[in-house]
Scaffold this motif. Structure first.
Motif, short mmCIF file in Angstrom:
data_model
loop_
_atom_site.label_atom_id
_atom_site.label_comp_id
_atom_site.label_asym_id
_atom_site.label_seq_id
_atom_site.Cartn_x
_atom_site.Cartn_y
_atom_site.Cartn_z
N VAL A 1 12.31 3.41 -6.71
CA VAL A 1 11.49 3.68 -7.92
C VAL A 1 12.58 3.24 -8.92
O VAL A 1 13.73 3.76 -9.16
N LEU A 2 12.31 2.65 -9.94
CA LEU A 2 12.93 2.20 -11.22
C LEU A 2 12.22 2.72 -12.47
O LEU A 2 10.92 2.25 -12.50
N LEU A 3 12.68 3.75 -13.21
CA LEU A 3 12.16 4.08 -14.41
C LEU A 3 12.88 3.83 -15.52
O LEU A 3 14.08 3.82 -15.67
N ALA A 4 12.05 3.05 -16.46
CA ALA A 4 12.76 2.49 -17.65
C ALA A 4 11.96 2.88 -18.95
O ALA A 4 10.97 3.07 -19.20
N GLU B 1 0.90 -1.11 -0.10
CA GLU B 1 0.06 -0.05 0.05
C GLU B 1 0.80 1.10 -0.03
O GLU B 1 0.31 2.51 -0.08
N THR B 2 2.24 1.09 -0.04
CA THR B 2 3.02 2.23 0.19
C THR B 2 3.36 2.95 -1.09
O THR B 2 3.67 2.35 -2.08
N VAL B 3 2.92 4.18 -1.12
CA VAL B 3 2.95 5.13 -2.54
C VAL B 3 4.43 5.60 -2.32
O VAL B 3 4.87 6.14 -1.70
N VAL B 4 5.08 5.16 -3.50
CA VAL B 4 6.54 5.59 -3.58
C VAL B 4 6.92 6.62 -4.80
O VAL B 4 7.84 7.31 -4.44
N LEU B 5 6.06 6.79 -5.60
CA LEU B 5 6.05 7.74 -6.64
C LEU B 5 4.73 8.39 -6.92
O LEU B 5 3.57 7.54 -7.15
N GLU B 6 4.42 9.66 -6.70
CA GLU B 6 3.16 9.97 -6.91
C GLU B 6 3.27 11.68 -7.72
O GLU B 6 4.08 12.40 -7.49
N LEU B 7 2.41 11.60 -8.95
CA LEU B 7 2.34 12.99 -9.54
C LEU B 7 0.95 13.30 -9.23
O LEU B 7 -0.15 12.72 -9.54
N LEU C 1 10.21 13.92 -15.48
CA LEU C 1 9.64 14.68 -14.46
C LEU C 1 9.75 13.78 -13.18
O LEU C 1 9.70 14.17 -12.13
N ALA C 2 9.04 12.66 -13.38
CA ALA C 2 9.32 11.45 -12.45
C ALA C 2 10.76 11.36 -11.59
O ALA C 2 10.75 10.98 -10.48
N GLY C 3 11.58 11.31 -12.59
CA GLY C 3 12.91 11.08 -12.30
C GLY C 3 13.76 12.27 -11.80
O GLY C 3 14.88 12.23 -11.64
N THR D 1 11.50 19.88 -14.08
CA THR D 1 10.58 20.10 -12.96
C THR D 1 9.26 20.52 -13.94
O THR D 1 9.47 21.21 -14.93
N PRO D 2 8.04 20.14 -13.32
CA PRO D 2 6.87 20.66 -13.93
C PRO D 2 6.47 22.27 -13.82
O PRO D 2 6.98 22.72 -13.06
N ASP D 3 5.83 22.77 -14.86
CA ASP D 3 5.22 24.06 -14.65
C ASP D 3 4.11 24.37 -13.65
O ASP D 3 4.16 25.20 -12.85
N GLU D 4 3.48 23.26 -13.61
CA GLU D 4 2.56 23.29 -12.39
C GLU D 4 2.55 21.67 -11.94
O GLU D 4 2.66 20.75 -12.44
#
Length: 228
Positions: free
Chosen positions: A168-171, A3-9, A56-58, A62-65
């Protein structure tokens, strides 16, 4: 899946300038919650914002908003030093091309990111050997990348991405440069490693055959993330 959220946008927006005046909106309020132990596919046509979302996730952009949160820590307003530390300690990256350092052996390529994190050299070497062994490369640890096959090089790159124990792994198209059979082997080992470590993975791919092995499949539509 935890249930642990490790990445949130949250409501992430990103617009790029094209030419002198025209603006190109890429993300228009994208939302994502990625849980520990979860493997999520990101499938969308080229030019729709997959790489932008991964950057952005990595914390490479940076996001504009909106807001990007890593392991419960908001990155909004975080200085460059803080973003760099989060990238180093919490995020692993795998790209279509392995980007290994050609003058260093397989072991050394996996050791280097640990040394940057100030891990003692002996411990870094032991972890590199463990990871390379997990990917069936125990007999290739002293080979330079140029002496490895494409699949072996990509497995070293994955081991390197896991070296600092990320959450987090981003591929980004991790098997896109491999033949079908090799891609299946490498992807199977990637999935097994993710399952064993319990990290979360967001994988951008065009390989339709791999999607059934993911927990969820997302796509980008009108600048937003939606279930496919």
């Amino acid at each position: 899946m935890s249930e642990t959220v490790v990445l949130e946008l949250r409501s992430v927006k990103k617009t790029y300038r094209s030419g002198d005046e025209a603006l190109l909106p890429v993300l228009q309020g994208a939302n994502l919650r990625l849980h520990a132990g979860e493997i999520v596919a990101l499938v969308a046509p080229s030019g729709t914002g997959k790489s932008t979302l991964l950057h952005l996730a990595g914390l490479l952009d940076t996001p504009d908003e909106g807001e990007v949160t890593i392991c419960g820590q908001s990155t909004q307003g975080l200085p460059d030093s803080g973003r760099t530390a989060l990238r180093r300690d919490r995020i692993g990256f795998v790209y279509q091309f392995h980007h290994l350092l050609g003058e260093f052996t397989a072991r050394e390529n996996v050791v280097l990111p640990q040394l940057i994190r100030n891990v003692p050299k002996a411990r870094a070497r032991a972890e590199a050997d463990r990871l390379l062994g997990m990917f069936g490369l125990g007999h290739r640890i002293n080979h330079l990348p140029g002496k490895l096959s494409g699949g072996e090089q990509q497995r070293v790159a994955i081991a390197r991405a896991l070296a600092n124990g990320p959450a987090v792994l981003l591929a980004d198209e991790p098997t896109g440069n491999l033949d079908v059979q090799t891609a299946d082997i490498v992807f199977s080992q990637l999935l097994e490693a993710v399952r064993q470590t319990g990290l979360a993975a967001l994988v951008a791919t065009h390989n339709e055959e791999l999607l059934s092995r993911m927990d969820r499949v997302l796509t980008l539509r009108d600048g937003q993330l939606v279930a496919r």
